[in-house]
Motif scaffolding. Structure first.
Motif, PDB file in Angstrom:
ATOM      1  N   THR A  71      29.688  48.488 -72.464  1.00 58.41           N
ATOM      2  CA  THR A  71      30.160  48.494 -73.851  1.00 58.41           C
ATOM      3  C   THR A  71      29.005  48.418 -74.848  1.00 58.41           C
ATOM      4  O   THR A  71      29.042  49.065 -75.905  1.00 58.41           O
ATOM      5  CB  THR A  71      31.119  47.314 -74.080  1.00 58.41           C
ATOM      6  N   SER A  72      27.968  47.655 -74.527  1.00 50.22           N
ATOM      7  CA  SER A  72      26.804  47.597 -75.413  1.00 50.22           C
ATOM      8  C   SER A  72      26.108  48.954 -75.483  1.00 50.22           C
ATOM      9  O   SER A  72      25.697  49.402 -76.568  1.00 50.22           O
ATOM     10  CB  SER A  72      25.826  46.534 -74.924  1.00 50.22           C
ATOM     11  N   ALA A  73      25.960  49.626 -74.324  1.00 43.65           N
ATOM     12  CA  ALA A  73      25.349  50.957 -74.309  1.00 43.65           C
ATOM     13  C   ALA A  73      26.177  51.945 -75.117  1.00 43.65           C
ATOM     14  O   ALA A  73      25.637  52.799 -75.831  1.00 43.65           O
ATOM     15  CB  ALA A  73      25.191  51.444 -72.869  1.00 43.65           C
ATOM     16  N   ARG A  90      14.062  46.322 -87.824  1.00 49.51           N
ATOM     17  CA  ARG A  90      15.469  46.265 -88.197  1.00 49.51           C
ATOM     18  C   ARG A  90      16.365  46.821 -87.098  1.00 49.51           C
ATOM     19  O   ARG A  90      17.437  46.263 -86.826  1.00 49.51           O
ATOM     20  CB  ARG A  90      15.683  47.035 -89.497  1.00 49.51           C
ATOM     21  N   ALA A  91      15.947  47.913 -86.482  1.00 47.85           N
ATOM     22  CA  ALA A  91      16.742  48.472 -85.395  1.00 47.85           C
ATOM     23  C   ALA A  91      16.850  47.490 -84.232  1.00 47.85           C
ATOM     24  O   ALA A  91      17.919  47.325 -83.637  1.00 47.85           O
ATOM     25  CB  ALA A  91      16.125  49.788 -84.919  1.00 47.85           C
ATOM     26  N   ILE A  95      20.380  45.887 -82.879  1.00 49.64           N
ATOM     27  CA  ILE A  95      20.768  46.035 -81.473  1.00 49.64           C
ATOM     28  C   ILE A  95      20.978  44.672 -80.823  1.00 49.64           C
ATOM     29  O   ILE A  95      21.938  44.464 -80.068  1.00 49.64           O
ATOM     30  CB  ILE A  95      19.698  46.850 -80.715  1.00 49.64           C
ATOM     31  N   THR A  96      20.108  43.729 -81.116  1.00 51.63           N
ATOM     32  CA  THR A  96      20.259  42.382 -80.552  1.00 51.63           C
ATOM     33  C   THR A  96      21.560  41.745 -81.013  1.00 51.63           C
ATOM     34  O   THR A  96      22.288  41.127 -80.210  1.00 51.63           O
ATOM     35  CB  THR A  96      19.064  41.508 -80.950  1.00 51.63           C
ATOM     36  N   VAL A  97      21.888  41.878 -82.302  1.00 56.11           N
ATOM     37  CA  VAL A  97      23.144  41.315 -82.825  1.00 56.11           C
ATOM     38  C   VAL A  97      24.346  41.984 -82.165  1.00 56.11           C
ATOM     39  O   VAL A  97      25.333  41.314 -81.797  1.00 56.11           O
ATOM     40  CB  VAL A  97      23.191  41.467 -84.351  1.00 56.11           C
ATOM     41  N   LEU A  98      24.302  43.296 -81.983  1.00 56.26           N
ATOM     42  CA  LEU A  98      25.397  44.000 -81.322  1.00 56.26           C
ATOM     43  C   LEU A  98      25.616  43.490 -79.905  1.00 56.26           C
ATOM     44  O   LEU A  98      26.758  43.259 -79.479  1.00 56.26           O
ATOM     45  CB  LEU A  98      25.115  45.505 -81.300  1.00 56.26           C
ATOM     46  N   VAL A  99      24.523  43.340 -79.176  1.00 56.60           N
ATOM     47  CA  VAL A  99      24.640  42.857 -77.792  1.00 56.60           C
ATOM     48  C   VAL A  99      25.195  41.436 -77.764  1.00 56.60           C
ATOM     49  O   VAL A  99      26.066  41.105 -76.944  1.00 56.60           O
ATOM     50  CB  VAL A  99      23.272  42.926 -77.089  1.00 56.60           C
ATOM     51  N   LEU A 100      24.734  40.563 -78.662  1.00 63.82           N
ATOM     52  CA  LEU A 100      25.212  39.182 -78.693  1.00 63.82           C
ATOM     53  C   LEU A 100      26.699  39.114 -79.051  1.00 63.82           C
ATOM     54  O   LEU A 100      27.455  38.319 -78.465  1.00 63.82           O
ATOM     55  CB  LEU A 100      24.389  38.366 -79.679  1.00 63.82           C
ATOM     56  N   MET A 139      13.453  41.408 -74.393  1.00 65.51           N
ATOM     57  CA  MET A 139      12.481  41.868 -73.396  1.00 65.51           C
ATOM     58  C   MET A 139      12.636  43.360 -73.132  1.00 65.51           C
ATOM     59  O   MET A 139      11.646  44.098 -73.037  1.00 65.51           O
ATOM     60  CB  MET A 139      12.645  41.065 -72.102  1.00 65.51           C
ATOM     61  N   VAL A 140      13.887  43.818 -73.017  1.00 59.22           N
ATOM     62  CA  VAL A 140      14.135  45.245 -72.768  1.00 59.22           C
ATOM     63  C   VAL A 140      13.689  46.086 -73.956  1.00 59.22           C
ATOM     64  O   VAL A 140      13.062  47.154 -73.785  1.00 59.22           O
ATOM     65  CB  VAL A 140      15.617  45.474 -72.459  1.00 59.22           C
ATOM     66  N   LEU A 141      13.981  45.639 -75.173  1.00 55.89           N
ATOM     67  CA  LEU A 141      13.553  46.382 -76.360  1.00 55.89           C
ATOM     68  C   LEU A 141      12.031  46.431 -76.470  1.00 55.89           C
ATOM     69  O   LEU A 141      11.458  47.453 -76.872  1.00 55.89           O
ATOM     70  CB  LEU A 141      14.143  45.743 -77.614  1.00 55.89           C
ATOM     71  N   ARG A 142      11.386  45.334 -76.098  1.00 58.25           N
ATOM     72  CA  ARG A 142       9.926  45.318 -76.108  1.00 58.25           C
ATOM     73  C   ARG A 142       9.365  46.328 -75.108  1.00 58.25           C
ATOM     74  O   ARG A 142       8.398  47.038 -75.399  1.00 58.25           O
ATOM     75  CB  ARG A 142       9.417  43.911 -75.779  1.00 58.25           C
ATOM     76  N   TYR A 143       9.996  46.404 -73.948  1.00 57.11           N
ATOM     77  CA  TYR A 143       9.562  47.375 -72.943  1.00 57.11           C
ATOM     78  C   TYR A 143       9.752  48.805 -73.458  1.00 57.11           C
ATOM     79  O   TYR A 143       8.864  49.651 -73.300  1.00 57.11           O
ATOM     80  CB  TYR A 143      10.353  47.168 -71.656  1.00 57.11           C
ATOM     81  N   PHE A 144      10.899  49.079 -74.084  1.00 60.55           N
ATOM     82  CA  PHE A 144      11.146  50.413 -74.627  1.00 60.55           C
ATOM     83  C   PHE A 144      10.105  50.769 -75.692  1.00 60.55           C
ATOM     84  O   PHE A 144       9.622  51.907 -75.747  1.00 60.55           O
ATOM     85  CB  PHE A 144      12.547  50.483 -75.237  1.00 60.55           C
TER      86      PHE A 144
END
Length: 359
Positions: A71-73, A90-91, A95-100, A139-144
């Motif tokens: 659902t997050s994807a 900001r992006a 994204i973090t707020v959406l996932v939470l 962590m995933v966003l940092r990797y991306f």
């Protein structure tokens, strides 16, 4: 925002792309599911004290994580056009707020199903899930982001490398052609003038370093101009046999790829032979690939090809590898006194120009 590197076989562009991979693609979603399932397996192993794995815990946690990931994807995929217009910070925050929010909604649903009367312990469990989700998402966003930066740097390095490789070709054919023209000025001035016009087109092509891929039709036109110059010098000793199958006019090819091959064929197969010979240029399509062959009489043992030929071959091979990857192949062979250079390109077309180029 970082540049997105082109896929193998695609021309280089200046288009920018969102640093988060396209989660609308099946492959990206599959990788997320596999990664999240491995994390669930690790947590289930660590949770169990008396056995290798608690299968009940593993099943429930796997169901929760997979639905949350899917659902997050889907949310990120739907909002991708809008997210791509935001700054990286900001992006990432959105994204973090959406996932939470997604994790919080599924946590409430799961807690109500498993425990209809949650107490303080249930809210603590939800808080732990939110904290874990926030850490993993960041962590995933940092990797991306780091991956996109690496791809952007690789893109810039490849562009610089292609420009340098193409520039190395310029003196390779230019000076030899100028010597030919110089020898014609006193005896055949009209033909020398035509040769200068042909040379100007070749020189213009060598300076057009912004073109990463051109059509095979354009490349062959440049080759014909070069061969016209050489025919003035060699006369009847140079015979040409063109066998280009129809339908290959828009096939993509790096500029000045065939010309060095033809120059090698002439200087090492035709020029040393007092009787001359035939240079054969063949092109055809087979499956998903396009083959271009350049053939000439094989030099004798006392006329072996010098290092200039090897440099040209290495140059072309490097450019093909940078632009097409391993799908493009350049190889040499000889059989029955015929030396053949075979160029295999992935089937790919370039768009037709909107208007004819000014000569």
């Amino acid at each position: 925002m970082p540049n997105r590197p082109p896929a193998p076989g695609q021309p280089l562009t200046d288009r920018t792309e969102f640093f988060v991979p396209d989660l609308c693609r099946v492959r990206a979603v599959f990788m997320l599911l596999v990664t999240s399932e491995l994390m669930v397996l690790l947590l289930a192993v660590m949770q169990s004290a008396n056995q290798w794995i608690d299968w009940n815990y593993f099943g429930l946690l796997s169901l929760f994580v997979q639905w949350t990931v899917l659902t997050s994807a889907a949310l990120i995929c739907t909002l991708r056009p809008w997210l791509s217009q935001l700054t990286t910070a900001r992006a990432s925050s959105v994204i973090t707020v959406l996932v939470l929010l997604d994790v919080f909604a599924f946590s409430l649903f799961a807690d109500n199903v498993l425990n209809p009367e949650p107490g303080i312990t249930g809210w603590q469990a939800i808080g732990k899930k939110l904290l874990a989700a926030a850490i993993i998402t960041l962590m995933v966003l940092r990797y991306f982001y780091l991956q996109s930066q690496w791809q952007q740097q690789r893109q810039a390095e490849m562009q610089a490398r292609l420009t340098a490789l193409q520039a190395r070709i310029q003196p390779h054919f230019l000076f030899n052609s100028m010597n030919t023209i110089a020898s014609l000025i006193s005896t055949r001035p009209d033909q020398a003038e035509d040769a200068v016009l042909d040379l100007s087109e070749l020189f213009r092509a060598s300076l057009r370093t912004q073109d990463r891929l051109i059509s095979l039709e354009e490349e062959l036109a440049l080759c014909r101009r070069y061969l016209m110059i050489e025919s003035l010098r060699l006369g009847d000793r140079l015979q040409l046999d063109w066998q280009i199958a129809p339908g290959l006019e828009r096939q993509a090819i790096p500029p000045l790829t065939l010309q060095p091959l033809l120059e090698n064929a002439i200087y090492h197969g035709i020029q040393p032979n007092p009787q001359g010979g035939t240079v054969r240029i063949e092109g055809y399509r087979r499956g998903a690939s396009v083959y271009i062959l350049v053939q000439n009489p094989k030099p004798g043992e006392d006329q072996r090809r010098h290092s200039g030929n090897r440099m040209a071959m290495d140059n072309i091979q490097s450019r093909l590898l940078a632009l097409f990857g391993e799908t493009a192949v350049l190889k040499q062979s000889h059989h029955d006194g015929i030396y053949t250079v075979t160029l295999r390109l992935p089937r790919q077309t370039v768009p037709a120009p909107s208007r004819a180029r000014t000569r």
